[in-house]
Enzyme design. Structure first.
Site, PDB file in Angstrom:
ATOM      1  N   CYS A  42       0.661  -1.197  -0.083  1.00 58.86           N
ATOM      2  CA  CYS A  42       0.076  -0.093  -0.082  1.00 58.86           C
ATOM      3  C   CYS A  42       0.780   1.232   0.205  1.00 58.86           C
ATOM      4  CB  CYS A  42      -1.092   0.044   1.253  1.00 58.86           C
ATOM      5  SG  CYS A  42      -0.216  -0.352   2.820  1.00 58.86           S
ATOM      6  N   HIS A  55      18.949   1.122  -3.050  1.00 62.28           N
ATOM      7  CA  HIS A  55      17.350   1.096  -2.712  1.00 62.28           C
ATOM      8  C   HIS A  55      16.786  -0.178  -2.382  1.00 62.28           C
ATOM      9  CE1 HIS A  55      13.572   3.348  -3.276  1.00 62.28           C
ATOM     10  NE2 HIS A  55      13.246   1.981  -3.828  1.00 62.28           N
TER      11      HIS A  55
END
Lengths: 268, 423
Positions: free
Chosen positions: B50, B99
């Protein structure tokens, strides 16, 4: 004490203390490991110094107060390493090592003691001093536990978690630490003092002639006896017990100071 | 073949967009297969939570692959790629590695240190593995990311301190008591948050649980729900003397626990500490109890203050975690560098060695009278020569690879020394 031998030990302890205090603020694994390493190195050097001293004297290095403090420090460091390993309470060293350093600095400052009066040689004296020093070592931990307790208690009451809050163990653990060290140290101190009194009677004919160290150690003994009684009978806990632990320790330190700096039978 | 990650997250994309582009598992399988089928993306993992939608891939042309991937993602939700594209970030090679490590270690999360993200990354990776879209590069990347995340978790305190009020209450209890096993808890009044705090305490071993309420039936209900014991309301003073932790959350307008009451209760406790968690507003426990030895009282504001301090502590720990991640990225890249250039160096050395052997043999054939010393000298001379010749190109390859620009140099070496095509 042989200065060239005790100095590396003291340097090791000072480094260990600095690193331990740094670890309290800046939690870094490496800092802690270096602190442990410095402690071990200092302790190893100290062990060698004690052995050399014993060979030099041809007897356990327990006959003068300086020597006795040296043995006391050696015991404290050993116990700290063991307790830390077993309990995993890493911050303990930050509170014990400063006491160690203060005592150890005294060792480097003290000159080589003159040879002792023959009256102060013999197994009884060694046992008297050894017991008193084990008791003293226990009370160093008692003191460290009390300081940690009061710091943690203040943080909990103030409701503002600070750096210590995250590092220190729970209150109950600290309270238990001060109680156990008191229960352990007290019998040693008691028997040590009794032996001293008995010795004084045989050596000087009276157990009660005034000696600053003997007097102050009696004061410390009374404080600890009171705390123990309060704990057992009235269920004293926590803050009150911690305050008494600190007062008792101050009396003990004064005792040693009196022995080192005032004339008397314990003079170095 | 270059590693890349492209996507959008809570940092740059509004929730309205994130919720539209997020993909559920079934659809994700389809998508992964389609993407790989296009041959633009030989290796691909899609992470969809989400808070982020990210495509990790290995491609010859990362830019093209990114567009292809997000066109697919947009198409299935009927979104316009042009609206999404400006929000996308792309990281290549080393930055992509960093990342991936930061995301798995929860350093890129909305709530830094939250534990769910690692599980989500693991799920995304497992799904891609099931769809057979994971190749050697992504496999190494993700396994390494998992181990970095584990190290961050164990070596820093990034996730150690509570960031919710009910967990903060448990944490405070653990700073007072040496372990919560067998500590008796009393709930005074009922409420969602107090129930939650009680449940957390029970999870940490607190037992037994007592519940009291002005309405007897409600006390019984809640006691049943928490497997506790209901206590009549007027036995509250007695209960205070025996339990260790009290959670209050009544709707009373006056304090239900008074200083005098607590002082009386403390008499019988022989110094055992008593911890009040007062969640009620207005407060149920008189603040004056703070003055009593061995009594600790935290109201809702105090607990919030603890949470804030914990958040600051997390931020400090996150700094340490970033350093750790940086080191791991460097290690990873160094390993990758070696993997990249070693085959070329090996074949280059083999090629020169082959030439050297042939020439030495021919020379010795013409010198039948050569003494063993001469033979050895010729051998040493030729070996020294090829080592000298190799030195410069090998150094150059290492340097270029570390700078992330080895590809053209590797091609060049292959061409110049006739090493055949690179695999």
């Amino acid at each position: 004490m042989h200065p060239s031998l005790i100095n590396p030990a003291v340097v090791g302890y000072i480094c260990a203390m600095g690193l331990a205090l740094a670890y309290l603020v800046q939690r870094h694994e490496l800092v802690h490991r270096l602190s442990v390493l410095a402690t071990l190195a200092g302790w190893a050097a100290h062990t060698v110094a004690l052995i050399v001293r014993a060979v030099e004297l041809g007897a356990p290095p327990l006959a003068s107060l300086t020597d006795a403090i040296s043995v006391g420090v050696w015991v404290i460091v050993l116990v700290e390493l063991l307790v830390e390993q077993r309990s995993g309470v890493r911050v303990l060293r930050a509170f014990v090592l400063p006491v160690v350093v203060v005592l150890a600095l005294k060792l480097t400052a003290a000159g080589r003691p003159a040879s002792l009066a023959p009256v102060l040689a013999g197994a009884w004296i060694w046992i008297h001093i050894a017991l008193a020093m084990v008791g003293f070592a226990a009370f160093v931990f008692n003191f460290a536990g009390a300081i940690m307790y009061l710091l943690q208690e203040r943080q909990l009451k103030s409701k503002r978690p600070g750096a210590f809050w995250y590092r220190l163990p729970p209150l109950e653990t600290l309270d238990r630490l001060t109680f156990r060290t008191l229960a352990l140290g007290f019998p040693f101190l008691t028997v040590g003092l009794l032996l001293g009194a008995i010795w004084a009677r045989t050596a000087w004919g009276s157990a009660l002639t005034f000696d600053p160290l003997a007097f102050l150690s009696l004061v410390a003994w009374l404080i600890y006896a009171g705390t123990l009684a309060g704990r057992a009978a009235a269920g004293w806990h926590g803050r009150r017990a911690a305050y008494f632990a600190i007062v008792g320790f101050v009396a003990l330190v004064l005792t040693l100071g009196a022995g080192l700096f005032l004339p008397g039978r314990h003079g170095s | 073949m270059g590693l890349f990650v492209a996507g959008l997250s809570h940092k740059n994309a509004p929730v309205a967009l994130r919720e539209q582009i997020a993909v559920e598992e079934d659809k994700l399988r389809e998508l992964l297969r389609d993407l790989q089928g296009d041959a633009v993306l030989p290796e691909v993992v899609v992470l969809s939570t989400c808070n982020r939608v990210e495509v990790y891939g290995v491609a010859d042309a990362p830019g093209e692959a990114r567009t292809a991937a997000f066109r697919q993602l947009c198409r299935h939700r009927g979104l316009d790629l042009a609206a999404v594209e400006p929000l996308l970030y792309t990281h290549l090679d080393g930055d992509a590695v960093r990342h991936a490590f930061r995301v798995a270690a929860s350093l890129d999360s909305m709530m830094i240190g939250e534990p769910q993200i690692l599980g989500q990354v693991k799920d995304a990776f497992a799904l891609a593995q099931a769809c057979e879209t994971v190749g050697p590069q992504l496999h190494t990347l993700f396994s390494q990311a998992f181990s970095v995340a584990k190290r961050v978790r164990s070596e820093t305190e990034i996730a150690r301190h509570a960031v919710s009020v009910s967990f903060a209450a448990v944490e405070m209890a653990k700073k007072i008591f040496a372990g919560l096993a067998g500590r008796a808890v009393l709930l005074v009044g009922a409420g969602k948050m107090s129930e939650l705090a009680a449940k957390h305490l029970v999870e940490h071993g607190a037992f037994p649980i007592y519940v009291t309420n002005r309405t007897w039936a409600r006390a019984q209900d809640l006691a049943r729900a928490l497997s506790g014991t209901a206590v009549p309301w007027d036995e509250l003073p007695t209960a205070l003397a025996s339990v260790d932790i009290v959670i209050t959350s009544t709707g009373a307008s006056q304090p239900v626990v008074t200083c005098a009451g607590v002082a009386r209760a403390m008499h019988g406790r022989r110094g055992r500490p008593l911890f009040f968690i007062d969640i009620a507003v207005p407060r149920d426990v008189e603040p004056g109890v703070d003055g009593l030895d061995g009594v600790y009282r935290y109201d809702i504001d105090d607990l919030k203050q603890v949470v804030e301090a914990n958040l600051r502590e997390r931020a400090r720990e996150a700094q340490r975690a970033e350093t750790l991640v940086e080191r791991e990225v460097a290690k990873y890249l160094a390993r990758q560098t070696d993997v990249e250039i070693i085959p070329t160096i090996v074949s280059l050395r083999a090629r020169l060695e082959e030439i050297r052997r042939g020439e030495v043999q021919r020379a010795l054939a013409r010198l039948p009278d050569a003494t063993p010393e001469t033979r050895a000298a010729i051998d040493a001379l030729s070996t020294a020569m090829i080592n000298k010749i190799l030195h410069a190109p090998v150094t150059k390859l290492r340097e270029s690879s570390r700078a992330g620009a080895s590809r053209s140099w590797l091609e060049l070496v292959h061409e110049l020394f006739g090493l055949g095509r690179r695999s």
